[in-house]
Design a protein around this motif. Sequence first.
Motif, PDB file in Angstrom:
ATOM      1  N   ALA A 109      -1.831   9.813   9.560  1.00  0.00           N
ATOM      2  CA  ALA A 109      -1.369   8.465   9.883  1.00  0.00           C
ATOM      3  C   ALA A 109      -0.205   8.084   8.976  1.00  0.00           C
ATOM      4  N   PRO A 110       0.667   7.167   9.399  1.00  0.00           N
ATOM      5  CA  PRO A 110       1.734   6.687   8.518  1.00  0.00           C
ATOM      6  C   PRO A 110       1.145   6.143   7.216  1.00  0.00           C
ATOM      7  N   VAL A 132       0.008   5.884  -1.110  1.00  0.00           N
ATOM      8  CA  VAL A 132       0.077   6.983  -0.141  1.00  0.00           C
ATOM      9  C   VAL A 132       1.548   7.326   0.057  1.00  0.00           C
ATOM     10  N   VAL A 133       1.866   8.611   0.019  1.00  0.00           N
ATOM     11  CA  VAL A 133       3.250   9.053   0.151  1.00  0.00           C
ATOM     12  C   VAL A 133       3.332  10.193   1.148  1.00  0.00           C
ATOM     13  N   ARG A 134       4.428  10.236   1.894  1.00  0.00           N
ATOM     14  CA  ARG A 134       4.683  11.326   2.824  1.00  0.00           C
ATOM     15  C   ARG A 134       6.090  11.866   2.592  1.00  0.00           C
ATOM     16  N   VAL A 135       6.192  13.200   2.479  1.00  0.00           N
ATOM     17  CA  VAL A 135       7.479  13.874   2.319  1.00  0.00           C
ATOM     18  C   VAL A 135       7.744  14.668   3.587  1.00  0.00           C
ATOM     19  N   ALA A 193       0.140  12.675   0.583  1.00  0.00           N
ATOM     20  CA  ALA A 193      -0.778  12.618  -0.554  1.00  0.00           C
ATOM     21  C   ALA A 193      -1.234  11.187  -0.788  1.00  0.00           C
ATOM     22  N   VAL A 194      -2.432  11.056  -1.353  1.00  0.00           N
ATOM     23  CA  VAL A 194      -2.957   9.773  -1.796  1.00  0.00           C
ATOM     24  C   VAL A 194      -3.376   9.906  -3.251  1.00  0.00           C
ATOM     25  N   LEU A 195      -3.178   8.845  -4.010  1.00  0.00           N
ATOM     26  CA  LEU A 195      -3.688   8.779  -5.380  1.00  0.00           C
ATOM     27  C   LEU A 195      -4.347   7.425  -5.557  1.00  0.00           C
ATOM     28  N   CYS A 196      -5.578   7.415  -6.081  1.00  0.00           N
ATOM     29  CA  CYS A 196      -6.303   6.169  -6.352  1.00  0.00           C
ATOM     30  C   CYS A 196      -6.765   6.140  -7.795  1.00  0.00           C
ATOM     31  N   ASP A 197      -6.483   5.051  -8.471  1.00  0.00           N
ATOM     32  CA  ASP A 197      -6.967   4.775  -9.823  1.00  0.00           C
ATOM     33  C   ASP A 197      -8.067   3.733  -9.688  1.00  0.00           C
ATOM     34  N   TYR A 212       6.580   5.657   1.678  1.00  0.00           N
ATOM     35  CA  TYR A 212       5.703   5.304   0.555  1.00  0.00           C
ATOM     36  C   TYR A 212       5.106   3.919   0.777  1.00  0.00           C
ATOM     37  N   ALA A 213       3.809   3.811   0.496  1.00  0.00           N
ATOM     38  CA  ALA A 213       3.130   2.518   0.508  1.00  0.00           C
ATOM     39  C   ALA A 213       2.172   2.480  -0.671  1.00  0.00           C
ATOM     40  N   GLY A 214       2.267   1.436  -1.488  1.00  0.00           N
ATOM     41  CA  GLY A 214       1.428   1.350  -2.677  1.00  0.00           C
ATOM     42  C   GLY A 214       0.892  -0.050  -2.883  1.00  0.00           C
ATOM     43  N   LEU A 215      -0.317  -0.133  -3.439  1.00  0.00           N
ATOM     44  CA  LEU A 215      -0.945  -1.405  -3.769  1.00  0.00           C
ATOM     45  C   LEU A 215      -1.558  -1.266  -5.157  1.00  0.00           C
ATOM     46  N   GLY A 216      -1.037  -2.024  -6.112  1.00  0.00           N
ATOM     47  CA  GLY A 216      -1.509  -1.910  -7.482  1.00  0.00           C
ATOM     48  C   GLY A 216      -0.594  -1.043  -8.314  1.00  0.00           C
TER      49      GLY A 216
END
Length: 331
Positions: free
Chosen positions: A201-202, A224-227, A172-176, A234-238
């Motif tokens: 992709a990773p 972006v998170v992968r289960v 999943a991806v989430l963008c604010d 998990y990789a996040g920016l912001g």
Amino acid sequence: MAGRHEDVWVRAADPSVIGAVRRSAVALATAAGFDQNRTGQVAVAVTEAVSNLVKHAEDGVVLVRAHGERPGVVELVTVDRGPGIADLGRALRDGFSTSGTLGIGLGAIARMASAWDVHSMPGRGTVLVTHFTADGPPEPPLRASGIRRPIGEETVCGDSYAVVDTGGVITAVLCDGLGHGAAAAYASREAVRIFLDDPLAPPVAALERVHRGLGHTRGGAVAVVRVEHETVSYAGLGNISGWIAHAEGRQGMISLPGIAGHKGRRPQQYEYALPSHSTVVLHSDGLTDRWDPASFPGLFARTPAVIGATLLRDAGSRRDDACVVALRQRP
């Protein structure tokens, strides 16, 4: 996949809302290929659920939409802040109709639904999520759900998400999007579009692509998170909040400072163990990060859709766009 269409919430303030939501549900059912009989059942169930809100709820709101993660599904979400249902088991029995409670009609709604789930706490409110399919038989519960709400009376939400479930892996991806309104919505939708170009992709690679691709927008916070099995990548920016939550508590996941598309450290990916019966939760800063799973008895045994809608109600702010995505590993 989801997050490309607006979630339109309607306040259950007066009886005129009942007909408006019913007409929306009927239009969605017709578009999804439901026959006349099944469309009529959807209309009856929606009328029952929204009537309950109008007559008995406090601060009731309703959402009806085509489900993004499962094509051909009409989803109804009702949310309120009280009075709650003291005895859900009794409320589901045929013939139960004690006046003045949200339990009225719940058994009938459940019988007409293809899938449903509910969480209720007396004095705090009820969240009901109901799915309808064309053929009606029960459907397996979804492992993921996203839900969002724009700031105040804004008609577009600056937060967007997408979920891709391949069976063994769910990503999943989430963008604010930075700020609010159309420009924020454009940035967040661009993030989703870029993610969906290669959703397998990773997470760190997906986030790097999004980071590079948002340079022509105002940018935003992205995670972006992968289960997969018993692990979370998990990789996040912001300022997207990522959590591994269960009935007793939660563990935070690391997002690095920055704005995707403009400035920030090089994205990094972190790996976490995923205990049994846990739920991965992502949310934008339209929700406070001070919610505590222990203050929601029974919630984290419910489906991701109910978890997300409850957190949106209790931790969300009307002063910002808000979005929640909840994911589970395969049982």
